[in-house]
Design a protein around this motif. Structure first.
Motif, PDB file in Angstrom:
ATOM      1  N   GLN A 151       0.824  -1.205   0.000  1.00 50.36           N
ATOM      2  CA  GLN A 151       0.000   0.000   0.000  1.00 50.36           C
ATOM      3  C   GLN A 151       0.862   1.259   0.000  1.00 50.36           C
ATOM      4  N   TYR A 152       2.063   1.131   0.560  1.00 54.77           N
ATOM      5  CA  TYR A 152       2.959   2.281   0.658  1.00 54.77           C
ATOM      6  C   TYR A 152       4.204   2.100  -0.205  1.00 54.77           C
ATOM      7  N   CYS A 153       4.012   1.536  -1.390  1.00 54.13           N
ATOM      8  CA  CYS A 153       5.162   1.247  -2.259  1.00 54.13           C
ATOM      9  C   CYS A 153       5.882   2.513  -2.709  1.00 54.13           C
ATOM     10  N   TRP A 154       5.139   3.613  -2.897  1.00 53.43           N
ATOM     11  CA  TRP A 154       5.806   4.850  -3.350  1.00 53.43           C
ATOM     12  C   TRP A 154       6.551   5.507  -2.198  1.00 53.43           C
ATOM     13  N   HIS A 155       6.035   5.352  -0.983  1.00 53.04           N
ATOM     14  CA  HIS A 155       6.795   5.788   0.182  1.00 53.04           C
ATOM     15  C   HIS A 155       8.090   4.972   0.286  1.00 53.04           C
ATOM     16  N   SER A 156       7.948   3.647   0.086  1.00 55.46           N
ATOM     17  CA  SER A 156       9.103   2.760   0.212  1.00 55.46           C
ATOM     18  C   SER A 156      10.190   3.081  -0.805  1.00 55.46           C
ATOM     19  N   SER A 157       9.780   3.592  -1.969  1.00 50.64           N
ATOM     20  CA  SER A 157      10.761   3.837  -3.028  1.00 50.64           C
ATOM     21  C   SER A 157      11.754   4.940  -2.675  1.00 50.64           C
ATOM     22  N   VAL A 158      11.392   5.827  -1.736  1.00 48.31           N
ATOM     23  CA  VAL A 158      12.272   6.959  -1.428  1.00 48.31           C
ATOM     24  C   VAL A 158      13.083   6.739  -0.159  1.00 48.31           C
ATOM     25  N   VAL A 159      13.000   5.543   0.399  1.00 43.42           N
ATOM     26  CA  VAL A 159      13.742   5.267   1.623  1.00 43.42           C
ATOM     27  C   VAL A 159      14.412   3.902   1.516  1.00 43.42           C
ATOM     28  N   ASP A 160      15.609   3.793   2.079  1.00 40.90           N
ATOM     29  CA  ASP A 160      16.296   2.509   2.121  1.00 40.90           C
ATOM     30  C   ASP A 160      16.831   2.306   3.526  1.00 40.90           C
ATOM     31  N   TYR A 161      16.303   1.275   4.201  1.00 38.74           N
ATOM     32  CA  TYR A 161      16.676   1.050   5.590  1.00 38.74           C
ATOM     33  C   TYR A 161      18.026   0.364   5.734  1.00 38.74           C
ATOM     34  N   GLU A 162      18.541  -0.221   4.648  1.00 42.63           N
ATOM     35  CA  GLU A 162      19.867  -0.844   4.724  1.00 42.63           C
ATOM     36  C   GLU A 162      20.950   0.218   4.865  1.00 42.63           C
ATOM     37  N   VAL A 163      20.823   1.297   4.079  1.00 45.92           N
ATOM     38  CA  VAL A 163      21.794   2.389   4.187  1.00 45.92           C
ATOM     39  C   VAL A 163      21.263   3.517   5.055  1.00 45.92           C
ATOM     40  N   ARG A 164      20.003   3.359   5.536  1.00 41.04           N
ATOM     41  CA  ARG A 164      19.367   4.309   6.449  1.00 41.04           C
ATOM     42  C   ARG A 164      19.367   5.724   5.885  1.00 41.04           C
ATOM     43  N   ALA A 165      18.858   5.832   4.656  1.00 41.16           N
ATOM     44  CA  ALA A 165      18.827   7.123   3.982  1.00 41.16           C
ATOM     45  C   ALA A 165      17.510   7.302   3.235  1.00 41.16           C
ATOM     46  N   ALA A 166      17.205   8.568   2.908  1.00 45.63           N
ATOM     47  CA  ALA A 166      16.001   8.899   2.158  1.00 45.63           C
ATOM     48  C   ALA A 166      16.367   9.850   1.026  1.00 45.63           C
ATOM     49  N   LEU A 167      15.609   9.779  -0.074  1.00 43.71           N
ATOM     50  CA  LEU A 167      15.804  10.688  -1.207  1.00 43.71           C
ATOM     51  C   LEU A 167      15.038  11.980  -0.932  1.00 43.71           C
ATOM     52  N   VAL A 168      15.770  13.075  -0.861  1.00 43.85           N
ATOM     53  CA  VAL A 168      15.198  14.355  -0.430  1.00 43.85           C
ATOM     54  C   VAL A 168      15.423  15.427  -1.484  1.00 43.85           C
ATOM     55  N   LEU A 169      14.381  16.216  -1.721  1.00 47.56           N
ATOM     56  CA  LEU A 169      14.471  17.414  -2.567  1.00 47.56           C
ATOM     57  C   LEU A 169      14.533  18.621  -1.642  1.00 47.56           C
ATOM     58  N   ARG A 170      15.534  19.479  -1.871  1.00 46.01           N
ATOM     59  CA  ARG A 170      15.706  20.652  -1.015  1.00 46.01           C
ATOM     60  C   ARG A 170      16.512  21.703  -1.772  1.00 46.01           C
ATOM     61  N   PRO A 171      16.581  22.943  -1.271  1.00 49.20           N
ATOM     62  CA  PRO A 171      17.420  23.944  -1.923  1.00 49.20           C
ATOM     63  C   PRO A 171      18.885  23.521  -1.903  1.00 49.20           C
ATOM     64  N   SER A 172      19.576  23.809  -2.978  1.00 51.45           N
ATOM     65  CA  SER A 172      20.998  23.473  -3.073  1.00 51.45           C
ATOM     66  C   SER A 172      21.815  24.528  -2.345  1.00 51.45           C
ATOM     67  N   SER A 173      22.732  24.088  -1.517  1.00 49.63           N
ATOM     68  CA  SER A 173      23.556  25.036  -0.764  1.00 49.63           C
ATOM     69  C   SER A 173      24.505  25.769  -1.703  1.00 49.63           C
ATOM     70  N   GLY A 174      24.512  27.081  -1.574  1.00 51.21           N
ATOM     71  CA  GLY A 174      25.451  27.888  -2.344  1.00 51.21           C
ATOM     72  C   GLY A 174      25.036  28.194  -3.762  1.00 51.21           C
ATOM     73  N   GLU A 175      23.868  27.723  -4.196  1.00 49.88           N
ATOM     74  CA  GLU A 175      23.416  27.991  -5.556  1.00 49.88           C
ATOM     75  C   GLU A 175      22.010  28.570  -5.517  1.00 49.88           C
ATOM     76  N   ALA A 176      21.900  29.857  -5.752  1.00 50.12           N
ATOM     77  CA  ALA A 176      20.617  30.546  -5.671  1.00 50.12           C
ATOM     78  C   ALA A 176      19.614  29.963  -6.664  1.00 50.12           C
ATOM     79  N   ASP A 177      18.413  29.716  -6.182  1.00 52.55           N
ATOM     80  CA  ASP A 177      17.279  29.250  -6.992  1.00 52.55           C
ATOM     81  C   ASP A 177      17.401  27.810  -7.478  1.00 52.55           C
ATOM     82  N   VAL A 178      18.523  27.127  -7.192  1.00 47.83           N
ATOM     83  CA  VAL A 178      18.705  25.752  -7.658  1.00 47.83           C
ATOM     84  C   VAL A 178      18.295  24.782  -6.538  1.00 47.83           C
TER      85      VAL A 178
END
Length: 322
Positions: A151-178
């Motif tokens: 039921q939560y396959c799309w949630h699962s696609s952005v997280v990996d518990y083996e490497v304990r990380a998530a795919l995140v979209l955020r502002p890029s440091s040091g690059e305006a508007d990117v």
């Protein structure tokens, strides 16, 4: 700083609202609309909203990162909803009273069962040990996103518990508007709320991916600032939504210095959403998913790893054939 969302606390509208006797455009079960008046909400004035940080309200599904079985986990929103007989009584009350106020719930008998792992959201009120439903008849809460739950396959696609990380979209440091899409340790996101956006979420207003190659990511709440926002004035904000390229957003959430959150979305102003290309979809983005995630089992992580360092002029152009 912990970012809260409407699942955790009731966020007031920046303008005072009134009930309009028409079926809601946002909630199918609601036979009335809550619309904004031109009067600024005293809560916003008291919180000194003119000095607040204005951020983009994102259109996805709310998530939460917190401990589960001793390690940081992604949790999906799951509202506990009334059963058929209780919902029928609730709708009848709404129609006759043009409101959900004063409806009496029996929490032990009126609500559908939820998984044993379900927990109520923060700030949900309790009475006699039971969580109290909100004005929509729901009890907001969370369930851990486990790989075995399709039921939560799309949630699962952005997280990996083996490497304990998530795919995140955020502002890029040091690059305006990117913007950047990167792999962030779940421990760094702990006790934050985020929005899952992408191909198979809420009709995909940001145009991400395709049916053949779906693209999803998490966006921490409050990290996409709105630049050059006009003062809090009904007419000016309404015009900004309709006329400014930066106004092609679902709504605004103001983060006030005293911790208060204030919001407005297009439905409050009777405006369509989405209405053409969105502002977020047209932002440039760079992919920064490096070799630290090479050992992970997620196909989406692997796909982004193949794009490490790649720059796209628009977020909606991200694809894995480049």
């Amino acid at each position: 700083m912990r970012r809260l969302c409407s699942v955790q606390q009731k966020i007031p509208c920046v303008f005072l609202t009134e009930v309009k006797e028409e079926a809601s455009r946002k909630r199918d079960c609601q036979q009335f609309q809550v619309v904004a008046t031109e009067n600024v909400n005293p809560v916003a004035v008291e919180a000194n909203i003119d000095c607040a940080l204005a951020t983009e309200k994102l259109d996805g599904t709310c998530c939460y990162v917190s401990l589960y079985q001793g390690q940081p986990y992604l949790w999906a929103r799951l509202d506990r909803k009334p059963n058929k007989s209780a919902e029928k009584r609730f709708k009848k009350h709404q129609r006759s009273h043009k409101s959900s106020k004063d409806f009496m719930w029996n929490v032990e008998e009126d609500f559908k069962t939820v998984p044993e792992t379900w927990i109520p959201a923060h700030r949900v009120k309790h009475h006699d040990g039971h969580p109290i439903p909100d004005e929509n008849g729901h009890i907001p809460g969370w369930v851990p996103v486990e790989k075995s739950n399709k039921q939560y396959c799309w949630h699962s696609s952005v997280v990996d518990y083996e490497v304990r990380a998530a795919l995140v979209l955020r502002p890029s440091s040091g690059e305006a508007d990117v913007l950047e899409i990167t792999a962030v340790p779940l421990a760094e996101l702990q006790e934050q709320t985020l929005e899952l956006i992408g191909t198979n979420v809420n009709g995909n207003p940001y145009g991400l991916g395709s049916k053949k190659q779906p693209v999803h990511c998490l966006v921490p709440h409050g990290v996409i600032p709105i630049p050059n926002l006009l003062p809090v004035d009904f007419q000016q904000i309404s015009s900004w939504f309709q006329e400014s390229p930066e106004g092609r957003v679902e709504g605004i959430v103001w983060h006030c210095n005293n911790g208060t959150l204030i919001k407005v979305h297009r439905h409050h102003l009777g405006l369509r959403w989405p209405d053409g290309d969105t502002c977020l979809a047209n932002r440039p983005v760079v992919i920064r998913v490096d070799g630290k995630v090479e050992a992970c089992s997620s196909s989406l992580f692997t796909s982004f790893l193949s794009l490490n360092g790649h720059f796209f002029s628009r977020l909606q152009d991200v694809n894995f054939e480049s």
